[in-house]
Motif scaffolding. Structure first.
Motif, mmCIF file in Angstrom:
data_model
loop_
_atom_site.group_PDB
_atom_site.id
_atom_site.type_symbol
_atom_site.label_atom_id
_atom_site.label_comp_id
_atom_site.label_asym_id
_atom_site.label_seq_id
_atom_site.Cartn_x
_atom_site.Cartn_y
_atom_site.Cartn_z
ATOM 1 N N ARG A 236 100.727 -6.881 72.202
ATOM 2 C CA ARG A 236 100.918 -7.256 72.312
ATOM 3 C C ARG A 236 101.254 -8.637 73.451
ATOM 4 O O ARG A 236 100.990 -9.160 74.102
ATOM 5 C CB ARG A 236 100.574 -8.226 71.071
ATOM 6 N N HIS A 237 102.561 -8.223 73.275
ATOM 7 C CA HIS A 237 103.473 -9.494 74.650
ATOM 8 C C HIS A 237 102.720 -9.133 76.259
ATOM 9 O O HIS A 237 102.322 -9.875 76.544
ATOM 10 C CB HIS A 237 104.683 -9.066 74.041
ATOM 11 N N PHE A 238 102.157 -7.258 75.942
ATOM 12 C CA PHE A 238 102.730 -6.360 76.966
ATOM 13 C C PHE A 238 101.257 -7.407 77.416
ATOM 14 O O PHE A 238 100.708 -7.934 78.527
ATOM 15 C CB PHE A 238 102.797 -5.401 77.326
ATOM 16 N N ALA A 239 100.332 -7.444 76.844
ATOM 17 C CA ALA A 239 98.527 -7.242 77.178
ATOM 18 C C ALA A 239 98.751 -9.107 76.795
ATOM 19 O O ALA A 239 97.806 -9.236 78.296
ATOM 20 C CB ALA A 239 98.008 -7.117 75.583
ATOM 21 N N LEU A 240 99.028 -9.890 76.688
ATOM 22 C CA LEU A 240 99.129 -11.553 76.838
ATOM 23 C C LEU A 240 100.067 -11.697 77.953
ATOM 24 O O LEU A 240 99.511 -12.352 79.198
ATOM 25 C CB LEU A 240 99.734 -12.057 76.183
ATOM 26 N N ASN A 242 100.209 -9.521 80.716
ATOM 27 C CA ASN A 242 100.587 -8.858 82.226
ATOM 28 C C ASN A 242 98.342 -9.377 82.046
ATOM 29 O O ASN A 242 97.938 -9.420 83.432
ATOM 30 C CB ASN A 242 100.406 -7.783 82.481
ATOM 31 N N ASP A 243 97.564 -9.454 81.353
ATOM 32 C CA ASP A 243 96.316 -9.770 81.599
ATOM 33 C C ASP A 243 96.011 -10.536 80.491
ATOM 34 O O ASP A 243 94.595 -10.046 79.471
ATOM 35 C CB ASP A 243 96.406 -8.022 81.152
ATOM 36 N N SER A 246 92.071 -10.479 79.813
ATOM 37 C CA SER A 246 90.979 -9.831 79.181
ATOM 38 C C SER A 246 90.766 -9.538 77.896
ATOM 39 O O SER A 246 91.004 -8.331 77.711
ATOM 40 C CB SER A 246 91.038 -8.304 80.702
ATOM 41 N N ILE A 249 87.632 -9.182 71.372
ATOM 42 C CA ILE A 249 87.777 -8.500 70.238
ATOM 43 C C ILE A 249 88.120 -6.701 70.970
ATOM 44 O O ILE A 249 88.408 -5.782 70.070
ATOM 45 C CB ILE A 249 86.007 -8.272 70.084
ATOM 46 N N SER A 250 87.598 -5.865 72.152
ATOM 47 C CA SER A 250 88.260 -4.644 72.251
ATOM 48 C C SER A 250 89.477 -4.687 72.607
ATOM 49 O O SER A 250 90.200 -3.835 71.981
ATOM 50 C CB SER A 250 87.484 -4.667 73.866
ATOM 51 N N GLU A 251 89.887 -5.868 73.427
ATOM 52 C CA GLU A 251 91.575 -6.108 73.126
ATOM 53 C C GLU A 251 92.028 -5.591 72.058
ATOM 54 O O GLU A 251 93.203 -4.747 71.390
ATOM 55 C CB GLU A 251 92.156 -6.789 74.446
ATOM 56 N N HIS A 254 91.982 -2.512 70.650
ATOM 57 C CA HIS A 254 92.644 -1.112 70.905
ATOM 58 C C HIS A 254 93.549 -1.300 70.727
ATOM 59 O O HIS A 254 95.121 -0.931 70.727
ATOM 60 C CB HIS A 254 92.912 -1.828 72.700
ATOM 61 N N ILE A 255 95.011 -2.834 69.919
ATOM 62 C CA ILE A 255 96.151 -2.793 70.291
ATOM 63 C C ILE A 255 96.449 -2.022 68.937
ATOM 64 O O ILE A 255 97.208 -1.244 69.030
ATOM 65 C CB ILE A 255 96.552 -4.143 70.118
ATOM 66 N N VAL B 262 96.612 0.830 76.515
ATOM 67 C CA VAL B 262 96.062 -0.439 75.660
ATOM 68 C C VAL B 262 96.055 -0.964 77.151
ATOM 69 O O VAL B 262 96.982 -1.254 77.907
ATOM 70 C CB VAL B 262 97.174 -1.248 75.002
ATOM 71 N N ARG B 263 95.909 -1.749 77.871
ATOM 72 C CA ARG B 263 95.639 -3.043 78.554
ATOM 73 C C ARG B 263 96.573 -3.813 78.859
ATOM 74 O O ARG B 263 96.667 -4.461 77.650
ATOM 75 C CB ARG B 263 94.043 -3.600 78.778
ATOM 76 N N GLY B 264 97.582 -3.444 79.338
ATOM 77 C CA GLY B 264 99.057 -4.011 79.641
ATOM 78 C C GLY B 264 99.911 -3.585 79.420
ATOM 79 O O GLY B 264 100.851 -4.250 79.823
ATOM 80 N N ARG B 267 101.534 -0.108 83.360
ATOM 81 C CA ARG B 267 101.777 -0.629 84.829
ATOM 82 C C ARG B 267 101.636 0.127 85.822
ATOM 83 O O ARG B 267 102.494 0.789 85.466
ATOM 84 C CB ARG B 267 103.029 -1.845 84.903
ATOM 85 N N TYR B 294 86.658 1.735 77.263
ATOM 86 C CA TYR B 294 86.887 0.686 77.019
ATOM 87 C C TYR B 294 86.481 -0.378 76.283
ATOM 88 O O TYR B 294 87.038 -1.131 75.777
ATOM 89 C CB TYR B 294 88.591 0.546 78.337
ATOM 90 N N LEU B 323 80.535 -4.210 75.109
ATOM 91 C CA LEU B 323 80.234 -3.868 73.980
ATOM 92 C C LEU B 323 79.460 -4.507 73.064
ATOM 93 O O LEU B 323 78.303 -5.010 73.097
ATOM 94 C CB LEU B 323 81.721 -4.806 73.141
ATOM 95 N N TRP D 202 109.139 -12.117 73.988
ATOM 96 C CA TRP D 202 108.359 -11.475 73.507
ATOM 97 C C TRP D 202 107.162 -12.366 72.571
ATOM 98 O O TRP D 202 107.228 -12.899 71.771
ATOM 99 C CB TRP D 202 108.853 -10.365 72.407
ATOM 100 N N SER D 203 105.801 -12.185 72.906
ATOM 101 C CA SER D 203 104.948 -13.051 72.863
ATOM 102 C C SER D 203 105.548 -15.028 72.599
ATOM 103 O O SER D 203 106.682 -15.579 74.214
ATOM 104 C CB SER D 203 104.541 -13.289 71.852
#
Lengths: 329, 329, 329, 329
Positions: A236-240, A242-243, A246, A249-251, A254-255, B262-264, B267, B294, B323, D202-203
């Motif tokens: 969650r942290h690195f998704a937010l 870095n991206d 993006s 809902i898909s993300e 995925h998490i 997972v996105r993010g 890297r 994805y 989606l 983190w977050s």
């Protein structure tokens, strides 16, 4: 066991949901509990009435909606996650406090409150009881994560030492032990990162990365609550971070897929397979409940605002557990 | 990076597919290459002709089908996975050997052979070359997993030491290093199990499990090739060992979801997010190609036997990357 | 940081000691504090007098013995371990309670009590203060492990929430976070074992162990407090469980060697090397203090009963930090 | 199992030695094999004669010195480490090659060569045989690390595929699998560091380190050969990188202590405790053999240059396995 998650989308909506990990089906389906729905408080034997309509994953027992997770029309959302060995309920009614059976906690929260701000001061007045909905149904062993349209979330845990409320800044909840233990546990992993380490030299030996993902080596891959907490908080942290643009809902799915239980790999003490029965994701602004199931990964949606929220009865929707494939030819 | 998997269903069909993990789209889509399709071998400058029709994930460059993974009408299937730092191609044509550009290896395999038994002796005669399809497209850095309707699979790796063929008894492939390294690495993890450890006593301290999954503590959770290999091999083994009667397409996707990027969280050195662009799953008996992406987790399917396999041209299908939700109200 | 350990020998003696992990020398040496030694309580400004003689690792500041760890003539022993971010002392004197500067806690315990049974009820009456021995010496940030000749041990932690006493059934203490967090953390590792797993079959692949130690794969190898706690508790438990008849001073040092800090591998934020300055081991029945140092692994011993315990002054012994080798020719 | 290490001291001397991990004593003791010592080559039945004198850990069987590790008067040093499942010896004499029983490899190396440069070309001519010293003693399953006064080291492995020589740039050897597998395995850990990570966010949750050592979280703590290799390579590298000016015999023993086997924690398949019977450390320039034992951590030393290297017989020194304590009072 289970994993819950909050996530802000790029469009500014707030998503909230969870993996439901359990070795059996509990006859669950999405349902809508209308406004002014009456139900009996089995601790006080008095009738209660819902103020706000609720959509959620429900099992109806004796015409009573047992919520696994849900969202009300004001955007307040809640999920109950297994908390074995820690959850503790009172057996005596309190005269000063609000007596609520533990199994009705989510119903009480979602049917009465609009925001965390409104809810928080009422939580102190709560007496959570070990009453049963019927003789066949033991009281649950849960803790809860609650979030509103601000995106803030809190965790409520009632143990033998009393009820505790935690602000949840990582947007994640799993199972036992207590939330503060998990937060402390995260501090073990602050050296991990999404960034790639491409090479190093140990003594005089050049060492190149074998592939992406080296910065995250050390993160645990098992399905215990502690490991799922760390992985989900990391993702969650690195998704937010870095991206952020993006997030959707898909993300969200995925998490939660990363910590979902795969059939066969997690066995209960009585040798059954613990699996992620369903994953839910609620759009708190739009009042839409999304979910998919172990057998049907296609995401289903139910929009509470397309229904009559002043109806008399709970409306249940079909639990879409059969694989739905999009045939392209 | 990528992860490939084979799985036998409860009904006796064989599934094969992969996660495609890469930080960009390469204009891929499912396509069918018909029988007797002609293409130029850029190493020999001669024309080649397909014997068997193929369905697979394809990028068409200069009317040439570049396969990422695919299945032929006889049930032989193949996927190419990134193998950086190890893959090595020849630059000289061989007079005795069959000269095939490395980028055409999968096309050569799937268009000419029916079974592993038929293929294996031909592999020794192969001269894999570093020819390019055009100036803009460098040769790939791949190794391959190939499987047929027996459920057996093999791994082909061509390094500076030559071409090697491994029987693959774990039904999994990821990326670098070589397959035999990964097999040896699994031997570190043979103490792990799907079974629950419920309690222990260390010194005089009773210790109870906090949740399910204790038998698997120690499995790595990161996204490096080695860790994905271990997790996938673990999940596949315990799925088949514990729940052989529940193996189907859903299970296949669940296993690959566990190692999906997972996105993010992963890297690249140039700071882009490596993600699982798509997951494919081919039913080798039925000739059906399933995939999701994805951005669209709904599984799409294309049945090669619904198409004219004697067509003149490659037929491409829409890449369903938006989606698709099943609205229940 | 530090690690403390208790161990019962095969002969029935009780050993207690610790690794002292710190990036600098603090002028420590073994010393004996005699009976009726007078010192000023800097919180109350009153004179205190020791009842029991003490042997321990001491720094004398302004004629005041600052204990790092020690043992009294009755076999009660105590060590202070760093507890940053958690230790909290009062700044106000209490009229009802016993006012003791935090830095004098060990001196107060060892100079006044014979057993845990005698000590425990007194701990509730304690007011631990942030007084300083002098302006140059800030108050310590410690928690403590105390043990007596029964072999039982307790942990004392004073945080903002107050003073807590834990029975310590694993015989180990390291550093932050709190003791109960570490105990819960052990529950993650109950699947680990000293037993060898010799082979397994994953899917159809036979997998043999590469070497001994497979049952313990998953135990963390780093030097954080949590990881040292897990390793030490594991090693102590399996030593006693498997080889109870071989427990002696050597075994005690072997266990602590496993979690000792090696120069260069643990750097402080200001880029100095945290190392295990010394390891101590006290025979509680015999009143002997054993220790070795980073630069001299030869074990030294000082027997308190060979000294005049009614002496007037603290007696200090040379800190043997130069490598002592036994030349065999 | 075992762990070998090379280390250059701050004074420019080269240290080499090992942990001997085994569940039983093999009647070992330090011995000196003089120049011109005669022994029978059991493969060829011819008499051989040593050129250089050797000091090492020896078991004498039928007047034949079986070396576990040793150093010759020219500074060339060698150790044999268990290599089960991989070591393979020939059963046929070769007419072109130098026939040496595998158990005599170290004796052949140390008695004949001065440097790696001199040795390397001879290794290709070697035919290593499965001959036995007597009927009771099966051939060993070993690979070897050899180093000279340049500080360079090599690893020699003879498997079914033949004899391989690796330059060893990490200065470490453990057990199975092959050296190149271990080198590749190190590439999984290049994200680890001795540096402290003090905090992260983190977050929106601030996370502070609980203690030193966070940069190394993820390093495995078990006693399998792969994990001991990683830890030793890590500790050696960061010792030299951060504290090159403090490298000495103490540091050498500290590094090997970290991977030493503690009684009880590593059980063989027949349920005995694998322990580090002894640790050796040879000063290659000075010709001194240092060692300590499981039961006696005090370091003993024997200087080969104090002995008559032209003696007729092997001279054995007492194996000092009884705890030697320095009594300070």
């Amino acid at each position: 066991m289970c994993t819950a998650l909050t996530l802000k989308t790029s469009e500014g909506n707030h998503l909230f949901g969870r993996n439901m990990d359990i070795e059996f089906s509990f006859n669950q389906s999405v349902g809508i509990i209308p406004r002014s729905f009456e139900y009996k408080n089995m601790s006080t034997n008095e009738l209660e009435k819902t103020k706000y309509a609720i959509i959620g994953m429900i099992t109806v027992i004796d015409n009573h909606p047992m919520l696994a997770d849900g969202l009300n029309e004001k955007g307040l959302a809640c999920a109950g996650l297994n908390f074995p060995g820690y959850a503790h309920w009172e057996s005596e009614l309190s005269e000063e406090k609000i007596n609520v059976p533990a199994y009705d906690f989510m119903l009480w929260v979602l049917s009465n409150f609009e925001t965390l701000e409104e809810l928080k001061p009422e939580l102190e007045k709560l007496n959570l009881l070990d009453s049963r909905i019927n003789n066949l149904t033991p009281p649950p062993t849960l803790h809860w994560i609650i979030t509103d349209k601000t995106g803030q979330s809190i965790v409520i845990e009632k143990t033998k030492s009393g009820l505790r409320l935690f602000n949840n800044e990582v947007g994640v909840l799993t199972n036992s032990p207590t939330f503060d233990w998990h937060l402390t546990n995260l501090r073990q992993y602050i050296g991990l990162s999404s960034n790639q380490v491409t090479n190093a030299k140990w003594s005089t030996q050049e060492l190149k990365a074998l592939g992406q993902g080296v910065g995250c080596v050390g993160i645990p891959g098992d399905f215990t609550p502690a490991s799922r907490f760390v992985r989900t908080a990391f993702l969650r942290h690195f998704a937010l971070a870095n991206d952020k643009d993006s997030m959707n809902i898909s993300e969200f799915f995925h998490i939660l897929n990363n910590v979902a239980m795969v059939r066969g790999s997690v066995r209960t003490p009585d040798n059954r397979s613990d699996i992620t029965q369903y994953t839910s994701c609620m759009n708190q602004e739009k009042g839409i409940y999304y979910y998919n199931t172990y057998n049907n990964n296609n995401i289903n949606s139910i929009d509470m605002h397309k229904e009559d929220l002043n109806a008399k009865e709970i409306k249940l929707f079909n639990y879409e557990d059969t694989l739905k494939i999009n045939n392209q030819n």
